[in-house]
Design a protein around this motif. Structure first.
Motif, PDB file in Angstrom:
ATOM      1  N   LYS A  46      65.370  28.461 -65.177  1.00 59.52           N
ATOM      2  CA  LYS A  46      65.092  27.048 -65.833  1.00 59.52           C
ATOM      3  C   LYS A  46      63.825  26.559 -66.104  1.00 59.52           C
ATOM      4  O   LYS A  46      63.639  26.076 -67.006  1.00 59.52           O
ATOM      5  CB  LYS A  46      65.813  25.991 -64.939  1.00 59.52           C
ATOM      6  CG  LYS A  46      65.834  24.738 -65.411  1.00 59.52           C
ATOM      7  CD  LYS A  46      66.658  23.818 -64.438  1.00 59.52           C
ATOM      8  CE  LYS A  46      68.106  23.956 -64.193  1.00 59.52           C
ATOM      9  NZ  LYS A  46      68.673  22.882 -63.222  1.00 59.52           N
ATOM     10  N   CYS A  49      62.997  28.482 -69.299  1.00 60.67           N
ATOM     11  CA  CYS A  49      63.636  27.751 -70.684  1.00 60.67           C
ATOM     12  C   CYS A  49      63.140  26.605 -71.164  1.00 60.67           C
ATOM     13  O   CYS A  49      62.648  26.154 -72.350  1.00 60.67           O
ATOM     14  CB  CYS A  49      65.189  27.662 -70.334  1.00 60.67           C
ATOM     15  SG  CYS A  49      66.046  28.953 -70.324  1.00 60.67           S
ATOM     16  N   THR A  58      70.973  26.304 -65.750  1.00 55.16           N
ATOM     17  CA  THR A  58      71.040  27.660 -65.975  1.00 55.16           C
ATOM     18  C   THR A  58      71.588  28.575 -64.795  1.00 55.16           C
ATOM     19  O   THR A  58      71.369  28.189 -63.622  1.00 55.16           O
ATOM     20  CB  THR A  58      69.779  28.052 -66.303  1.00 55.16           C
ATOM     21  OG1 THR A  58      68.602  27.797 -65.052  1.00 55.16           O
ATOM     22  CG2 THR A  58      68.673  27.421 -67.326  1.00 55.16           C
ATOM     23  N   ASN A 209      72.989  24.727 -72.053  1.00 58.68           N
ATOM     24  CA  ASN A 209      72.869  25.183 -70.742  1.00 58.68           C
ATOM     25  C   ASN A 209      72.775  26.759 -70.938  1.00 58.68           C
ATOM     26  O   ASN A 209      73.203  27.426 -72.243  1.00 58.68           O
ATOM     27  CB  ASN A 209      74.022  24.990 -69.926  1.00 58.68           C
ATOM     28  CG  ASN A 209      74.337  23.386 -69.643  1.00 58.68           C
ATOM     29  OD1 ASN A 209      73.720  22.771 -69.101  1.00 58.68           O
ATOM     30  ND2 ASN A 209      75.178  22.878 -70.568  1.00 58.68           N
TER      31      ASN A 209
END
Length: 217
Positions: A46, A49, A58, A209
């Motif tokens: 995460k 990202c 995530t 997601n």
């Protein structure tokens, strides 16, 4: 039956003979580097990202190491026609992934270019995605995203080529107001997922997601 006798299925870890519907034996299963981090946790994937695009949640199933079993399993799935590995990985995922009250509306796998799909004979993410769909009762769409350019496997690219993701993907239909779960096999730089995420985010008021089979630190 004869083929099973002449060419028995062997464990990817220790090479012992195992059932045809397995990838590894029970002993080697304990050696898989599963990632013990929840879907809504502030985990490593995460964090990576969020440096690239807005992300909600995530989940990564395994750690992707140089010599570990996770790498062998993914390579069997992608390069050795072991599509069944996708179903097994989906089963392992279902035993560890809890969406809680943040269940996505739609599952979207990273697409292959039609030329690559023809070469490989299947998209390594399709069976995995379909099984995740069954386990959690979430619809999927294999055709929402189109890959616009044919390219070599990520493992064969140099770093500069990996960064060239502009206009790599496009949306094939109108989509808005959806909580979407992007699915990929291995998360390395995150550029592939980011490229798709931005196309979906630009398309409407959507949320992103990410679910990956393995995380490459």
């Amino acid at each position: 039956m004869i083929l099973d006798i002449l060419f028995p299925n062997r464990c990817l870890g220790c090479n012992s003979i195992i059932s045809a519907d397995l990838l590894i034996c029970e002993l080697c299963f304990s050696q898989i580097d599963f990632i013990h981090s929840g879907y809504s946790d502030d985990n490593f994937i995460k964090e990576k990202c969020r440096l690239l695009f807005p992300v909600e949640n995530t989940f990564a199933l395994m750690q992707f190491g140089k010599e570990n079993l996770s790498r062998k399993i993914i390579h069997e799935l992608k390069y050795k026609s072991r599509e069944i590995a996708g179903e097994i990985l989906a089963q392992w995922t279902s035993e560890r992934l809890d969406f809680g009250n943040q269940k996505p509306d739609l599952l979207v796998p990273v697409p292959l270019h039609p030329k690559k799909l023809k070469e490989r004979g299947y998209n390594q993410l399709h069976l995995f995605t379909e099984k995740i769909s069954e386990f959690y009762n979430i619809p999927f769409d294999h055709n929402l995203i189109r890959r616009n350019h044919y390219s070599k496997a990520q493992a064969l690219k140099n770093r500069q080529r990996r960064l060239e993701t502009e206009n790599t993907f496009s949306i094939t239909q109108t989509i808005t107001g959806k909580n979407i779960l992007l699915i990929d096999d291995v998360f390395t730089t995150g550029n592939t997922v980011a490229s798709i995420a931005w196309e979906i985010l630009k398309a409407g008021n959507n949320k992103i997601n990410v679910l990956v089979m393995a995380m490459d630190a």
